[in-house]
Motif scaffolding. Structure first.
Motif, PDB file in Angstrom:
ATOM      1  N   ARG A  71       0.885  -1.110   0.145  1.00 14.55           N
ATOM      2  CA  ARG A  71      -0.039   0.128  -0.086  1.00 14.55           C
ATOM      3  C   ARG A  71       0.841   1.217  -0.132  1.00 14.55           C
ATOM      4  N   LYS A  72       0.537   2.226  -0.814  1.00 18.60           N
ATOM      5  CA  LYS A  72       1.085   3.582  -0.644  1.00 18.60           C
ATOM      6  C   LYS A  72       0.983   4.144   0.624  1.00 18.60           C
ATOM      7  N   LYS A  73       1.957   4.894   1.167  1.00 16.93           N
ATOM      8  CA  LYS A  73       1.833   5.378   2.593  1.00 16.93           C
ATOM      9  C   LYS A  73       1.687   7.007   2.270  1.00 16.93           C
ATOM     10  N   LYS A  74       0.951   7.687   3.267  1.00 19.13           N
ATOM     11  CA  LYS A  74       0.873   8.976   3.074  1.00 19.13           C
ATOM     12  C   LYS A  74       0.885   9.366   4.767  1.00 19.13           C
ATOM     13  N   TYR A  75       1.465  10.513   4.865  1.00 17.82           N
ATOM     14  CA  TYR A  75       1.701  11.036   6.281  1.00 17.82           C
ATOM     15  C   TYR A  75       0.504  12.363   6.712  1.00 17.82           C
ATOM     16  N   HIS A  76       0.080  12.143   7.769  1.00 18.55           N
ATOM     17  CA  HIS A  76      -0.765  13.139   7.933  1.00 18.55           C
ATOM     18  C   HIS A  76      -0.303  14.507   8.092  1.00 18.55           C
ATOM     19  N   PRO A  77      -0.909  15.552   7.676  1.00 19.76           N
ATOM     20  CA  PRO A  77      -0.059  16.862   7.736  1.00 19.76           C
ATOM     21  C   PRO A  77       0.065  17.479   9.023  1.00 19.76           C
ATOM     22  N   PHE A  78      -0.675  17.136  10.046  1.00 23.25           N
ATOM     23  CA  PHE A  78      -0.656  17.916  11.304  1.00 23.25           C
ATOM     24  C   PHE A  78      -0.116  16.737  12.276  1.00 23.25           C
ATOM     25  N   SER A  79      -0.587  15.608  12.473  1.00 29.31           N
ATOM     26  CA  SER A  79      -0.113  14.621  13.332  1.00 29.31           C
ATOM     27  C   SER A  79       1.090  14.041  12.962  1.00 29.31           C
ATOM     28  N   GLY A  80       1.337  13.698  11.633  1.00 25.51           N
ATOM     29  CA  GLY A  80       2.713  13.110  11.234  1.00 25.51           C
ATOM     30  C   GLY A  80       2.522  11.675  11.172  1.00 25.51           C
ATOM     31  N   LYS A  81       1.090  11.171  11.651  1.00 19.52           N
ATOM     32  CA  LYS A  81       0.885   9.737  11.571  1.00 19.52           C
ATOM     33  C   LYS A  81       1.201   8.894  10.280  1.00 19.52           C
ATOM     34  N   ILE A  82       1.439   8.136  10.017  1.00 20.90           N
ATOM     35  CA  ILE A  82       1.536   7.148   8.746  1.00 20.90           C
ATOM     36  C   ILE A  82       0.012   6.710   8.488  1.00 20.90           C
ATOM     37  N   GLY A  83      -0.252   6.963   7.232  1.00 25.02           N
ATOM     38  CA  GLY A  83      -1.713   6.141   6.935  1.00 25.02           C
ATOM     39  C   GLY A  83      -1.377   5.486   5.509  1.00 25.02           C
ATOM     40  N   TYR A  84      -2.370   4.498   5.161  1.00 27.14           N
ATOM     41  CA  TYR A  84      -2.316   3.889   4.218  1.00 27.14           C
ATOM     42  C   TYR A  84      -3.278   4.061   3.073  1.00 27.14           C
ATOM     43  N   VAL A  85      -2.950   4.575   1.831  1.00 27.92           N
ATOM     44  CA  VAL A  85      -4.231   4.845   0.884  1.00 27.92           C
ATOM     45  C   VAL A  85      -4.898   3.759   0.339  1.00 27.92           C
ATOM     46  N   GLN A  86      -6.234   3.749   0.662  1.00 30.34           N
ATOM     47  CA  GLN A  86      -7.072   2.787   0.287  1.00 30.34           C
ATOM     48  C   GLN A  86      -7.468   2.683  -1.278  1.00 30.34           C
ATOM     49  N   ASP A  87      -7.983   1.573  -1.526  1.00 34.56           N
ATOM     50  CA  ASP A  87      -8.376   1.504  -3.156  1.00 34.56           C
ATOM     51  C   ASP A  87      -9.310   2.836  -3.506  1.00 34.56           C
ATOM     52  N   ASP A  88     -10.169   3.281  -2.580  1.00 37.56           N
ATOM     53  CA  ASP A  88     -11.249   4.399  -2.952  1.00 37.56           C
ATOM     54  C   ASP A  88     -10.523   5.738  -2.984  1.00 37.56           C
ATOM     55  N   GLY A  89      -9.200   5.693  -2.432  1.00 40.88           N
ATOM     56  CA  GLY A  89      -8.518   7.183  -2.306  1.00 40.88           C
ATOM     57  C   GLY A  89      -8.577   7.643  -1.198  1.00 40.88           C
TER      58      GLY A  89
END
Length: 95
Positions: A71-89
């Motif tokens: 999964r592609k990773k994305k960082y939350h702009p404020f908290s810095g948490k790592i998130g994962y991009v889901q199929d629906d975007g």
């Protein structure tokens, strides 16, 4: 959570079986390297082309240890948490 798919890949590859982990279309010698494409993309293309066998054109493997791909990773702009991009975007910051 981990499911052990890299270990499954490695085990069956050491037994001499043609094994797949994330990648399609060519022999894979490492659980983290392969190519030229991700298995998930190949399966989606087969689905779009209405193949009766979704694994057509995705390589001829004995063992499919993981077909979804990383999964592609994305960082939350404020908290810095790592998130994962889901199929629906959308982005899942919990997982």
């Amino acid at each position: 959570p981990k499911a052990g798919t890299s270990s499954i890949f490695s085990f069956f590859q050491r037994q001499g079986l043609k094994s797949q982990h994330w990648y399609c279309c060519e022999a894979q010698f490492s659980a983290q390297r392969g190519g030229p494409a991700l298995m998930a993309g190949c399966l989606m293309n087969s689905l779009k082309q209405n193949h009766t066998n979704l694994f057509d054109n995705c390589g001829n493997f004995d063992v499919y240890s993981e077909i979804n791909g990383p999964r592609k990773k994305k960082y939350h702009p404020f908290s810095g948490k790592i998130g994962y991009v889901q199929d629906d975007g959308t982005v899942d910051y919990k997982g």
